[in-house]
Design a protein around this motif. Structure first.
Motif, PDB file in Angstrom:
ATOM      1  N   ALA A  28       0.838  -1.201   0.000  1.00 46.00           N
ATOM      2  CA  ALA A  28       0.000   0.000   0.000  1.00 46.00           C
ATOM      3  C   ALA A  28       0.873   1.251   0.000  1.00 46.00           C
ATOM      4  O   ALA A  28       0.537   2.257  -0.634  1.00 46.00           O
ATOM      5  N   TRP A  29       1.996   1.205   0.720  1.00 39.32           N
ATOM      6  CA  TRP A  29       2.946   2.324   0.701  1.00 39.32           C
ATOM      7  C   TRP A  29       3.476   2.529  -0.726  1.00 39.32           C
ATOM      8  O   TRP A  29       3.531   3.654  -1.223  1.00 39.32           O
ATOM      9  N   ALA A  30       3.874   1.430  -1.371  1.00 38.27           N
ATOM     10  CA  ALA A  30       4.386   1.522  -2.738  1.00 38.27           C
ATOM     11  C   ALA A  30       3.312   2.063  -3.682  1.00 38.27           C
ATOM     12  O   ALA A  30       3.608   2.861  -4.585  1.00 38.27           O
ATOM     13  N   ALA A  31       2.060   1.640  -3.478  1.00 38.58           N
ATOM     14  CA  ALA A  31       0.962   2.143  -4.305  1.00 38.58           C
ATOM     15  C   ALA A  31       0.764   3.638  -4.092  1.00 38.58           C
ATOM     16  O   ALA A  31       0.527   4.394  -5.049  1.00 38.58           O
ATOM     17  N   GLY A  32       0.856   4.082  -2.833  1.00 40.97           N
ATOM     18  CA  GLY A  32       0.723   5.511  -2.554  1.00 40.97           C
ATOM     19  C   GLY A  32       1.832   6.325  -3.183  1.00 40.97           C
ATOM     20  O   GLY A  32       1.599   7.416  -3.718  1.00 40.97           O
ATOM     21  N   ALA A  33       3.056   5.787  -3.132  1.00 37.05           N
ATOM     22  CA  ALA A  33       4.184   6.483  -3.755  1.00 37.05           C
ATOM     23  C   ALA A  33       4.012   6.555  -5.263  1.00 37.05           C
ATOM     24  O   ALA A  33       4.314   7.570  -5.906  1.00 37.05           O
ATOM     25  N   PHE A  34       3.517   5.465  -5.840  1.00 32.73           N
ATOM     26  CA  PHE A  34       3.296   5.415  -7.290  1.00 32.73           C
ATOM     27  C   PHE A  34       2.262   6.445  -7.716  1.00 32.73           C
ATOM     28  O   PHE A  34       2.466   7.212  -8.663  1.00 32.73           O
ATOM     29  N   MET A  35       1.114   6.478  -7.017  1.00 30.54           N
ATOM     30  CA  MET A  35       0.080   7.438  -7.369  1.00 30.54           C
ATOM     31  C   MET A  35       0.525   8.860  -7.050  1.00 30.54           C
ATOM     32  O   MET A  35       0.215   9.800  -7.787  1.00 30.54           O
ATOM     33  N   GLY A  36       1.264   9.030  -5.957  1.00 25.96           N
ATOM     34  CA  GLY A  36       1.754  10.358  -5.615  1.00 25.96           C
ATOM     35  C   GLY A  36       2.688  10.919  -6.660  1.00 25.96           C
ATOM     36  O   GLY A  36       2.693  12.127  -6.938  1.00 25.96           O
ATOM     37  N   SER A  37       3.480  10.040  -7.272  1.00 24.46           N
ATOM     38  CA  SER A  37       4.392  10.488  -8.323  1.00 24.46           C
ATOM     39  C   SER A  37       3.626  10.968  -9.550  1.00 24.46           C
ATOM     40  O   SER A  37       4.107  11.831 -10.290  1.00 24.46           O
ATOM     41  N   SER A  38       2.428  10.424  -9.770  1.00 22.17           N
ATOM     42  CA  SER A  38       1.600  10.861 -10.905  1.00 22.17           C
ATOM     43  C   SER A  38       1.024  12.255 -10.663  1.00 22.17           C
ATOM     44  O   SER A  38       0.740  12.987 -11.620  1.00 22.17           O
ATOM     45  N   PHE A  39       0.825  12.622  -9.389  1.00 20.19           N
ATOM     46  CA  PHE A  39       0.233  13.904  -9.052  1.00 20.19           C
ATOM     47  C   PHE A  39       1.277  14.936  -8.637  1.00 20.19           C
ATOM     48  O   PHE A  39       0.949  16.089  -8.409  1.00 20.19           O
ATOM     49  N   ARG A  40       2.529  14.507  -8.525  1.00 18.95           N
ATOM     50  CA  ARG A  40       3.571  15.406  -8.044  1.00 18.95           C
ATOM     51  C   ARG A  40       3.829  16.519  -9.060  1.00 18.95           C
ATOM     52  O   ARG A  40       3.971  16.261 -10.254  1.00 18.95           O
ATOM     53  N   ARG A  52       1.916  18.617 -10.227  1.00 21.59           N
ATOM     54  CA  ARG A  52       0.848  18.710 -11.234  1.00 21.59           C
ATOM     55  C   ARG A  52      -0.304  19.512 -10.625  1.00 21.59           C
ATOM     56  O   ARG A  52      -1.329  18.969 -10.243  1.00 21.59           O
ATOM     57  N   ALA A  53      -0.125  20.814 -10.530  1.00 24.87           N
ATOM     58  CA  ALA A  53      -1.147  21.657  -9.914  1.00 24.87           C
ATOM     59  C   ALA A  53      -2.463  21.595 -10.670  1.00 24.87           C
ATOM     60  O   ALA A  53      -3.531  21.828 -10.101  1.00 24.87           O
ATOM     61  N   GLU A  54      -2.414  21.257 -11.961  1.00 25.70           N
ATOM     62  CA  GLU A  54      -3.646  21.186 -12.744  1.00 25.70           C
ATOM     63  C   GLU A  54      -4.546  20.036 -12.297  1.00 25.70           C
ATOM     64  O   GLU A  54      -5.725  19.978 -12.658  1.00 25.70           O
ATOM     65  N   LEU A  55      -3.981  19.103 -11.509  1.00 22.59           N
ATOM     66  CA  LEU A  55      -4.773  17.986 -11.006  1.00 22.59           C
ATOM     67  C   LEU A  55      -5.380  18.261  -9.636  1.00 22.59           C
ATOM     68  O   LEU A  55      -6.130  17.435  -9.118  1.00 22.59           O
ATOM     69  N   ASP A  56      -5.045  19.405  -9.045  1.00 26.67           N
ATOM     70  CA  ASP A  56      -5.500  19.685  -7.679  1.00 26.67           C
ATOM     71  C   ASP A  56      -7.023  19.677  -7.565  1.00 26.67           C
ATOM     72  O   ASP A  56      -7.579  19.138  -6.607  1.00 26.67           O
ATOM     73  N   ARG A  57      -7.699  20.271  -8.547  1.00 27.12           N
ATOM     74  CA  ARG A  57      -9.161  20.344  -8.443  1.00 27.12           C
ATOM     75  C   ARG A  57      -9.777  18.950  -8.541  1.00 27.12           C
ATOM     76  O   ARG A  57     -10.673  18.610  -7.757  1.00 27.12           O
ATOM     77  N   SER A  58      -9.304  18.133  -9.479  1.00 23.09           N
ATOM     78  CA  SER A  58      -9.823  16.768  -9.613  1.00 23.09           C
ATOM     79  C   SER A  58      -9.555  15.966  -8.347  1.00 23.09           C
ATOM     80  O   SER A  58     -10.424  15.215  -7.874  1.00 23.09           O
ATOM     81  N   PHE A  59      -8.362  16.112  -7.795  1.00 21.24           N
ATOM     82  CA  PHE A  59      -8.006  15.418  -6.556  1.00 21.24           C
ATOM     83  C   PHE A  59      -8.921  15.847  -5.416  1.00 21.24           C
ATOM     84  O   PHE A  59      -9.421  15.019  -4.650  1.00 21.24           O
ATOM     85  N   THR A  69       8.734  15.756  -0.916  1.00 19.04           N
ATOM     86  CA  THR A  69      10.111  15.598  -1.370  1.00 19.04           C
ATOM     87  C   THR A  69      10.330  16.090  -2.791  1.00 19.04           C
ATOM     88  O   THR A  69      11.427  15.964  -3.331  1.00 19.04           O
ATOM     89  N   SER A  70       9.297  16.630  -3.425  1.00 14.28           N
ATOM     90  CA  SER A  70       9.452  17.148  -4.783  1.00 14.28           C
ATOM     91  C   SER A  70      10.424  18.318  -4.790  1.00 14.28           C
ATOM     92  O   SER A  70      10.457  19.140  -3.876  1.00 14.28           O
ATOM     93  N   LYS A  71      11.215  18.410  -5.834  1.00 17.99           N
ATOM     94  CA  LYS A  71      12.189  19.489  -5.956  1.00 17.99           C
ATOM     95  C   LYS A  71      11.963  20.340  -7.195  1.00 17.99           C
ATOM     96  O   LYS A  71      12.773  21.208  -7.519  1.00 17.99           O
ATOM     97  N   ALA A  72      10.874  20.081  -7.891  1.00 20.81           N
ATOM     98  CA  ALA A  72      10.637  20.796  -9.148  1.00 20.81           C
ATOM     99  C   ALA A  72      10.134  22.215  -8.925  1.00 20.81           C
ATOM    100  O   ALA A  72      10.340  23.096  -9.742  1.00 20.81           O
TER     101      ALA A  72
END
Length: 434
Positions: free
Chosen positions: A112-124, A126-133, A409-412
């Motif tokens: 579940a941790w790995a799944a959260g990291a995977f999905m988090g990387s898709s939203f990292r 990506r401010a355009e996804l904030d409303r959908s999230f 941990t994002s650095k972008a």
């Protein structure tokens, strides 16, 4: 019939994940995972493995996350725990189906941790996804509000059964098998909503605020004291941690003021539970029994999901199926000091990283402050009950924190500390936020 639905959703999720990840696929995948973890959790016990579609979905996404984002998933955090469990099952504990099931549930939590990291990387980043999230999170809250409201009115929906019905009848439980679970779930949803109150998009901010206020309703209707106090504490800490660029009242104290007003409608029911059961039932007795067992097996414990079987030999109430009502002590008694430290290591790592980043005026800082605000709630909820270690609940906890870790941990995004905000022109500060 419900299993067929889960399998269909699982196959759809995997199909969405195979190609590249445009916005629609990322949002749809997260929606399915949140439905599995935050609405229809698996109901298997800690010593059993319920091979349901919900387990399969989370496990598949976790495995994909480990393969596709090996470094971002931080698998090194779990290598010591995995090695410890293998060694304990082989040479320390006495084995058995219960321990095997408990070990497999811990593996499920790792995935579940790995799944959260995977999905988090898709939203990292990506401010355009904030409303959908935010919409996804608010829909979860609205659904639980509707269910708990119907339950409070006496409508037989998602009814309690067995011992939970005998002991907790009359309390709203949402879509879960115990009234206290809904508060644990929604405090995590609130943690994810809080950064969205500082999103660049005004609609997203309003939706997040609405979701936070609405979350108080199911928590209050469940009449869970620890969850109710934890939710209020989260909001207060979050508000106090806001950076200096936040307006004194409109952003810093408006939210706790509104939450306080909503909470006033439910204070009587919470106080009534305090009056009926001021010390929390047999909690003191269970803690005394757990401490005696801890003195006998301090370092390696009695084995995963083996508490009731072993400790029940010396205590009649425990033998009826009642573990110590303290998640930290329960894990220490089962896994020993060494194993418990290894189990909570990823959470400790996440909290430390968040403390170090919470002074940043950026998307990373917003998520870091939300995680730090959740820390006292996590401690209080875990200290007063063992439900955080239930497989479905623990999986959601690890999933949400891993998701948040990807943002922290994002650095972008360009970052500055609070002390540097005064040097940034007011019109230029929006460029520091994604």
């Amino acid at each position: 019939m419900i299993e067929i639905v889960w399998v269909a959703l699982g196959l759809g999720l995997l199909a969405l994940m195979l190609p590249a990840k445009p916005v629609l696929r990322a949002v749809a995948s997260l929606a399915i995972l949140l439905a599995v973890l935050a609405v229809f959790q698996t109901t298997g016990g800690r010593g059993t493995v319920t091979v349901s579609a919900s387990y399969v979905i989370v496990a598949c996404v976790g495995l994909v996350g480990l393969v596709a984002f090996w470094r971002k998933s931080s698998p090194w955090l779990f290598v010591p725990l995995a090695a410890y469990l293998a060694f304990g099952m082989a040479f320390i504990w006495d084995g058995g189906a219960g321990q095997s099931g408990g070990t497999m549930n811990i593996v499920y939590i790792m995935l579940a941790w790995a799944a959260g990291a995977f999905m988090g990387s898709s939203f990292r980043d990506r401010a355009e996804l904030d409303r959908s999230f935010t919409v996804l999170l608010v829909l979860i809250v609205v659904f639980q509000v509707l269910v708990t409201a119907l339950q409070t009115l006496g409508v037989p929906i998602f009814e309690l059964t067995g011992r939970s019905l005998d002991l907790e009848g009359g309390r709203a439980n949402g879509t879960f098998t115990h009234p206290s679970t809904i508060g644990k779930v929604l405090t995590l949803v609130m943690m994810l909503l809080m950064p969205m109150t500082r999103a660049a998009d005004a609609t997203t901010r309003k939706l997040a605020l609405f979701g936070l206020l609405l979350s108080i309703v199911p928590i209050a209707l469940s009449a869970s004291r620890a969850n109710f106090v934890s939710a209020l504490a989260m909001i207060l800490v979050w508000s106090l941690l806001q950076p200096r660029d936040t307006k004194f009242f409109s952003r810093r104290f408006l939210l706790p003021a509104l939450v306080g007003v909503v909470s006033l409608f439910f204070v009587d029911s919470i106080l009534e539970r305090f009056n009926k059961d001021p010390v929390g039932g047999e909690r003191e007795h269970f803690m005394e029994v757990a401490l005696v067992q801890f003195a006998d097996t301090p370092w390696f414990g009695v084995g995963p999901a083996n508490y009731v079987r072993v400790v029940g030999m010396r205590d009649a109430l425990t033998a009826e199926g009642w573990p110590v009502h303290n998640a930290f002590m329960l894990q220490i008694v089962e896994l020993g000091i060494i194993g418990a430290l290894l189990f909570f290591l990823p959470l400790l790592y996440m909290f430390v990283r968040s403390v170090l980043a919470m002074r940043l005026v950026s998307r990373q800082g917003d998520y870091a402050r939300a995680v730090v605000a959740y820390l006292p709630a996590f401690v209080l909820i875990s200290w007063t009950g063992w439900g955080m270690l239930a497989p479905g609940m623990a999986a959601l906890l690890f999933f949400c924190l891993a998701f948040s870790m990807q943002q922290v941990t994002s650095k972008a995004t360009p970052v500055v500390s609070v002390s540097e905000v005064a040097l940034v022109p007011v019109r230029g500060r929006s460029s520091l936020r994604s």
